[in-house]
Design a protein around this motif. Structure first.
Motif, PDB file in Angstrom:
ATOM      1  N   PRO A   1       4.737   6.672  -7.358  1.00  0.00           N
ATOM      2  CA  PRO A   1       4.602   7.344  -8.629  1.00  0.00           C
ATOM      3  C   PRO A   1       4.798   8.859  -8.118  1.00  0.00           C
ATOM      4  CG  PRO A   1       2.866   5.869  -8.149  1.00  0.00           C
ATOM      5  CD  PRO A   1       3.513   5.755  -6.887  1.00  0.00           C
ATOM      6  N   ASP A   2       4.439   9.437  -7.087  1.00  0.00           N
ATOM      7  CA  ASP A   2       4.691  10.827  -6.815  1.00  0.00           C
ATOM      8  C   ASP A   2       6.138  10.975  -6.645  1.00  0.00           C
ATOM      9  OD1 ASP A   2       2.077  11.384  -7.286  1.00  0.00           O
ATOM     10  OD2 ASP A   2       1.528  11.483  -4.816  1.00  0.00           O
ATOM     11  N   ALA A   3       6.994  10.211  -6.115  1.00  0.00           N
ATOM     12  CA  ALA A   3       8.205  10.367  -5.836  1.00  0.00           C
ATOM     13  C   ALA A   3       8.956   9.984  -7.245  1.00  0.00           C
ATOM     14  CB  ALA A   3       8.742   9.176  -4.909  1.00  0.00           C
ATOM     15  N   PHE A   4       8.779   9.470  -8.151  1.00  0.00           N
ATOM     16  CA  PHE A   4       9.271   9.268  -9.343  1.00  0.00           C
ATOM     17  C   PHE A   4       9.129  10.760 -10.091  1.00  0.00           C
ATOM     18  CE2 PHE A   4       9.044   4.770  -9.255  1.00  0.00           C
ATOM     19  CZ  PHE A   4      10.383   4.429  -8.936  1.00  0.00           C
ATOM     20  N   LYS A   5       7.749  11.224 -10.057  1.00  0.00           N
ATOM     21  CA  LYS A   5       7.366  12.264 -10.839  1.00  0.00           C
ATOM     22  C   LYS A   5       8.303  13.622 -10.304  1.00  0.00           C
ATOM     23  CE  LYS A   5       3.517  15.090 -12.423  1.00  0.00           C
ATOM     24  NZ  LYS A   5       2.039  15.256 -11.955  1.00  0.00           N
TER      25      LYS A   5
ATOM     26  N   LYS B   1       0.330  -9.787  -4.108  1.00  0.00           N
ATOM     27  CA  LYS B   1       0.494  -8.365  -5.004  1.00  0.00           C
ATOM     28  C   LYS B   1       1.861  -8.065  -5.013  1.00  0.00           C
ATOM     29  CE  LYS B   1      -4.041  -6.559  -5.147  1.00  0.00           C
ATOM     30  NZ  LYS B   1      -4.980  -5.341  -4.795  1.00  0.00           N
ATOM     31  N   CYS B   2       2.472  -7.724  -6.272  1.00  0.00           N
ATOM     32  CA  CYS B   2       3.963  -7.149  -6.136  1.00  0.00           C
ATOM     33  C   CYS B   2       3.987  -5.923  -7.170  1.00  0.00           C
ATOM     34  CB  CYS B   2       4.745  -8.363  -6.772  1.00  0.00           C
ATOM     35  SG  CYS B   2       6.488  -7.670  -6.950  1.00  0.00           S
ATOM     36  N   LEU B   3       4.338  -4.778  -6.470  1.00  0.00           N
ATOM     37  CA  LEU B   3       4.585  -3.574  -7.486  1.00  0.00           C
ATOM     38  C   LEU B   3       5.722  -3.680  -8.265  1.00  0.00           C
ATOM     39  CD1 LEU B   3       2.830  -0.900  -7.975  1.00  0.00           C
ATOM     40  CD2 LEU B   3       4.580   0.197  -6.190  1.00  0.00           C
ATOM     41  N   CYS B   4       5.795  -3.193  -9.554  1.00  0.00           N
ATOM     42  CA  CYS B   4       6.838  -3.287 -10.390  1.00  0.00           C
ATOM     43  C   CYS B   4       7.073  -2.118 -11.257  1.00  0.00           C
ATOM     44  CB  CYS B   4       6.737  -4.356 -11.311  1.00  0.00           C
ATOM     45  SG  CYS B   4       6.368  -6.103 -10.634  1.00  0.00           S
ATOM     46  N   PHE B   5       7.944  -1.564 -11.707  1.00  0.00           N
ATOM     47  CA  PHE B   5       8.241  -0.470 -12.292  1.00  0.00           C
ATOM     48  C   PHE B   5       9.307  -0.488 -13.447  1.00  0.00           C
ATOM     49  CE2 PHE B   5      10.760   0.377  -8.499  1.00  0.00           C
ATOM     50  CZ  PHE B   5      12.237   0.939  -9.114  1.00  0.00           C
TER      51      PHE B   5
ATOM     52  N   PRO C   1      10.407   9.611 -14.853  1.00  0.00           N
ATOM     53  CA  PRO C   1       9.367   8.923 -15.486  1.00  0.00           C
ATOM     54  C   PRO C   1       9.413   7.361 -15.422  1.00  0.00           C
ATOM     55  CG  PRO C   1      10.587   9.902 -17.209  1.00  0.00           C
ATOM     56  CD  PRO C   1      11.138  10.241 -15.892  1.00  0.00           C
ATOM     57  N   MET C   2       8.401   6.819 -14.555  1.00  0.00           N
ATOM     58  CA  MET C   2       8.166   5.475 -14.644  1.00  0.00           C
ATOM     59  C   MET C   2       6.885   4.803 -14.683  1.00  0.00           C
ATOM     60  SD  MET C   2      11.302   3.937 -13.763  1.00  0.00           S
ATOM     61  CE  MET C   2      12.784   4.769 -13.551  1.00  0.00           C
ATOM     62  N   LEU C   3       6.976   3.835 -15.242  1.00  0.00           N
ATOM     63  CA  LEU C   3       5.699   3.285 -15.599  1.00  0.00           C
ATOM     64  C   LEU C   3       5.560   2.127 -14.427  1.00  0.00           C
ATOM     65  CD1 LEU C   3       2.983   2.405 -17.322  1.00  0.00           C
ATOM     66  CD2 LEU C   3       4.317   0.810 -18.451  1.00  0.00           C
TER      67      LEU C   3
ATOM     68  N   GLU D   1       0.774  -1.209   0.193  1.00  0.00           N
ATOM     69  CA  GLU D   1      -0.023  -0.068  -0.019  1.00  0.00           C
ATOM     70  C   GLU D   1       0.749   1.444   0.196  1.00  0.00           C
ATOM     71  OE1 GLU D   1      -3.303   2.295   2.964  1.00  0.00           O
ATOM     72  OE2 GLU D   1      -2.736   0.209   3.325  1.00  0.00           O
ATOM     73  N   HIS D   2       1.771   1.277   0.839  1.00  0.00           N
ATOM     74  CA  HIS D   2       2.809   2.513   0.710  1.00  0.00           C
ATOM     75  C   HIS D   2       3.576   2.606  -0.525  1.00  0.00           C
ATOM     76  CE1 HIS D   2       2.280   4.232   5.034  1.00  0.00           C
ATOM     77  NE2 HIS D   2       1.583   2.915   5.270  1.00  0.00           N
ATOM     78  N   PHE D   3       4.147   1.607  -0.900  1.00  0.00           N
ATOM     79  CA  PHE D   3       4.764   1.700  -2.033  1.00  0.00           C
ATOM     80  C   PHE D   3       4.042   2.152  -3.507  1.00  0.00           C
ATOM     81  CE2 PHE D   3       8.369  -1.094  -0.408  1.00  0.00           C
ATOM     82  CZ  PHE D   3       9.379  -0.347  -0.580  1.00  0.00           C
TER      83      PHE D   3
END
Length: 231
Positions: free
Chosen positions: A203-207, A224-228, A212-214, A196-198
């Protein structure tokens, strides 16, 4: 917060030889910021430090009496000089152990005392397996274990060994984030908290850092695993 931390890291490491992608720094800063928000304190451990590029981030983040311990088979003079400079700047103790982790059988720290463990040592299957097993019991319940070169096609053995470790310890550890040439492992008990925290902050931290990250969701061990990756 992430932009300030990234700029501080870049200033500290401009003359330090080594590798740490901006996206890996940002992801680590988000994890460190989350720990700060919930009042987590603990020490830092890194296996494989070269000249101290990534280790500089741990010294930057630590607050005395937290300590940073580095284990490196060579422990070159450059590592000692760079870490002494940053140790003096931040007032944080840094202990360098010149030893191969494959032959190390002494306590590195107290159980569950490390809030960050960064593994970037021997890239063989035996080496990465040893380093994960050696340090797993040291990880704080709200800590993060960061595996270098995870999902890097040059080192498939790192990905294989990490997945095998998580499979064998699925009730204890979980992969929650992949990107920037790193894999982030956390306690399975707090997987949803970290996801949840990631998901909320990255997204805001990258911006903010103009990186720029997808970002997208995957799954590991039915979690669930967050990927970028670069957009």
């Amino acid at each position: 917060m992430a932009l300030d931390g990234l700029n501080e890291f870049r200033g500290n490491t401009v003359e330090i030889e080594g590798w740490m992608t901006a996206s890996a720094v940002i992801s680590s800063l988000v994890a460190l910021d989350t720990q700060r928000e919930i009042g987590i304190a603990g020490n830092f451990l890194e296996i494989g430090s070269w000249h101290g590029k990534s280790a500089a981030l741990w010294l930057q983040a630590a607050k005395s009496p937290e300590t940073v311990t580095l284990m490196d088979i060579a422990a070159r003079d450059e590592l000692g000089e760079n870490m002494q400079r940053l140790s003096d700047r931040y007032g944080v103790a840094c202990d360098i152990i010149k030893r191969s982790s494959l032959s190390y059988n002494e306590p590195i720290g107290k159980p569950r005392s490390m809030r960050v463990i960064h593994i970037d040592g021997d890239h063989s299957a035996a080496g990465i397996s040893n380093d994960i097993e050696l340090t797993a019991g040291l990880l704080h319940p709200h800590g993060v274990m960061i595996i270098d070169d995870f999902m890097n096609p040059r080192f498939p053995q790192i990905t294989e060994v990490t997945f095998d470790f998580v499979r064998r310890h699925t009730n204890r550890f979980s992969i929650v984030l992949v990107g920037g040439n790193k894999g982030f492992l956390v306690s399975a008990k707090f997987h949803d908290f970290w996801f949840e925290h990631f998901s909320k902050k990255l997204p805001d931290a990258f911006k903010a850092c103009d990186e720029p990250m997808l970002t997208y969701e995957g799954s590991v061990q039915n979690r669930k695993c967050l990927c970028f990756r670069p957009a």
